[in-house]
Design a protein around this motif. Structure first.
Motif, PDB file in Angstrom:
ATOM      1  N   GLN A   4       8.930   7.099  -5.293  1.00 23.40           N
ATOM      2  CA  GLN A   4       9.557   5.681  -5.493  1.00 23.40           C
ATOM      3  C   GLN A   4       8.441   5.057  -4.523  1.00 23.40           C
ATOM      4  O   GLN A   4       8.156   5.229  -3.358  1.00 23.40           O
ATOM      5  CB  GLN A   4      11.037   5.649  -4.701  1.00 23.40           C
ATOM      6  CG  GLN A   4      11.309   4.188  -4.719  1.00 23.40           C
ATOM      7  CD  GLN A   4      12.973   4.216  -4.293  1.00 23.40           C
ATOM      8  OE1 GLN A   4      13.420   5.079  -3.668  1.00 23.40           O
ATOM      9  NE2 GLN A   4      13.152   2.717  -3.867  1.00 23.40           N
ATOM     10  N   THR A   6       7.649   1.157  -2.758  1.00 22.48           N
ATOM     11  CA  THR A   6       8.443  -0.034  -2.226  1.00 22.48           C
ATOM     12  C   THR A   6       7.393  -0.929  -1.791  1.00 22.48           C
ATOM     13  O   THR A   6       6.404  -0.357  -1.259  1.00 22.48           O
ATOM     14  CB  THR A   6       9.581   0.222  -1.465  1.00 22.48           C
ATOM     15  OG1 THR A   6       9.045   0.912  -0.404  1.00 22.48           O
ATOM     16  CG2 THR A   6      10.729   1.040  -2.152  1.00 22.48           C
ATOM     17  N   ASP A   8       6.359  -4.892   0.084  1.00 21.80           N
ATOM     18  CA  ASP A   8       6.929  -6.497   0.384  1.00 21.80           C
ATOM     19  C   ASP A   8       6.136  -7.476  -0.553  1.00 21.80           C
ATOM     20  O   ASP A   8       5.054  -7.502  -0.924  1.00 21.80           O
ATOM     21  CB  ASP A   8       6.461  -6.881   1.861  1.00 21.80           C
ATOM     22  CG  ASP A   8       6.741  -7.921   2.388  1.00 21.80           C
ATOM     23  OD1 ASP A   8       7.465  -8.717   1.523  1.00 21.80           O
ATOM     24  OD2 ASP A   8       6.538  -8.447   3.204  1.00 21.80           O
TER      25      ASP A   8
END
Length: 86
Positions: A4, A6, A8
């Motif tokens: 996964q 991720t 900002d």
């Protein structure tokens, strides 16, 4: 395999990454050209011999070339006279 990612995605993070990136100082490198040259491992080793005057020559680089960077560095000739590059 599972993973996964991720990140900002705020505009501040994107602008900071843009400002902190290292500038690309390497010029594009010629990877190949068409019709190509006589080569030991070419599929059609005589394809450059089939090239006729007026046939296009296509250059393939390892990254996009900015048009402004080659505007004055490309000379196209037809016989003894220069022709505007398109």
């Amino acid at each position: 395999m599972a993973f996964q990612i991720t990140a900002d995605t705020s505009i501040d993070a994107q602008m900071e990454a843009f400002d902190n990136r290292a500038p690309d100082r390497d010029a594009p490198k010629l990877v190949s050209w068409s019709p190509g040259s006589d080569g030991k491992y070419d599929f059609m080793p005589d394809r450059d011999a089939m090239h006729r005057p007026g046939d296009p020559v296509t250059l393939f680089f390892d990254e996009p070339v900015l048009a402004l960077s080659v505007e004055s560095g490309v000379i196209q000739k037809a016989g003894a006279s220069e022709v505007p590059v398109k």
